[in-house]
Design a protein around this motif. Structure first.
Motif, PDB file in Angstrom:
ATOM      1  N   SER A 138      -2.065  -1.204  -9.848  1.00  0.00           N
ATOM      2  CA  SER A 138      -3.085  -0.713  -8.939  1.00  0.00           C
ATOM      3  C   SER A 138      -4.370  -1.479  -9.242  1.00  0.00           C
ATOM      4  O   SER A 138      -5.064  -1.186 -10.209  1.00  0.00           O
TER       5      SER A 138
ATOM      6  N   ARG B  92      -2.145   7.703  -0.911  1.00  0.00           N
ATOM      7  CA  ARG B  92      -2.707   8.284  -2.136  1.00  0.00           C
ATOM      8  C   ARG B  92      -1.948   9.542  -2.565  1.00  0.00           C
ATOM      9  O   ARG B  92      -1.845   9.846  -3.738  1.00  0.00           O
TER      10      ARG B  92
ATOM     11  N   HIS C 216       3.827   5.959  -6.441  1.00  0.00           N
ATOM     12  CA  HIS C 216       2.943   5.167  -7.318  1.00  0.00           C
ATOM     13  C   HIS C 216       3.646   4.902  -8.645  1.00  0.00           C
ATOM     14  O   HIS C 216       3.662   3.763  -9.133  1.00  0.00           O
TER      15      HIS C 216
ATOM     16  N   GLU D  79       4.847   1.216 -10.138  1.00  0.00           N
ATOM     17  CA  GLU D  79       4.368   0.783 -11.455  1.00  0.00           C
ATOM     18  C   GLU D  79       5.534   0.460 -12.386  1.00  0.00           C
ATOM     19  O   GLU D  79       5.473  -0.515 -13.138  1.00  0.00           O
TER      20      GLU D  79
ATOM     21  N   THR E 175       0.863  -1.168   0.000  1.00  0.00           N
ATOM     22  CA  THR E 175       0.000   0.000   0.000  1.00  0.00           C
ATOM     23  C   THR E 175       0.905   1.225   0.000  1.00  0.00           C
ATOM     24  O   THR E 175       2.032   1.181   0.461  1.00  0.00           O
TER      25      THR E 175
END
Length: 158
Positions: A144, A128, A134, A138, A125
């Motif tokens: 995600s 946000r 993130h 990736e 996790t």
């Protein structure tokens, strides 16, 4: 510089908490004193994590200092045919070491440890608000796929 990954030791706790507090999000939820003093709750949490065979608190050490940290949790489950999964949490790299490949090496280490322990899935996790993280995950092949939800409880469980 040569980096060694190892199980965290009790004397690493102040450095780990320092890494957790070393960004705008962490600074708002972690507490470390000016002299590197940490609250008793951190020591108790370390002892609980260290005693649990399904937990691995890792540090990346280089030139005698803690340059990164992460916690790996190994979770048994009935879903996916009774598969084990690895959960990666609290990934932090020292601000002076960011951008040099240490984060990628840490995730490689975590995935390797998950494979060694027979996990069928690695999950993590990330807040946000950490859009750079993130993109980083990736690039390493993470997708995600789920929406995470939390219910924050008070210190007394209320």
């Amino acid at each position: 510089m040569t980096i060694q990954f190892r199980r965290a030791r009790r004397d690493d706790v102040p450095a780990i908490v320092g890494l957790l507090a070393d960004d705008t999000i962490g600074a708002g939820r972690e507490s470390i004193g000016a002299g590197g003093d940490v609250d008793e709750a951190y020591w108790a949490a370390f002892d609980a994590v260290d005693a649990d065979p399904n937990q691995l608190l890792v540090v990346a050490e280089g030139e005698g200092e803690v340059a990164g940290t992460m916690q790996l949790s190994f979770i048994p489950g009935l879903s996916r045919g009774g598969a084990w999964r690895a959960q990666i949490e609290a990934v932090r790299v020292s601000s002076s070491r960011r951008g040099g490949g240490l984060g990628g090496a840490m995730i490689d280490y975590a995935v390797g440890e998950a494979r060694r322990r027979g996990c069928a899935l690695v999950q993590l996790t990330t807040d946000r608000r950490r859009t750079g993280a993130h993109n980083f995950y990736e690039r390493l092949g993470f997708e995600s796929t789920h929406v995470g939800m939390k219910l924050v409880l008070g210190p007394d469980g209320s």
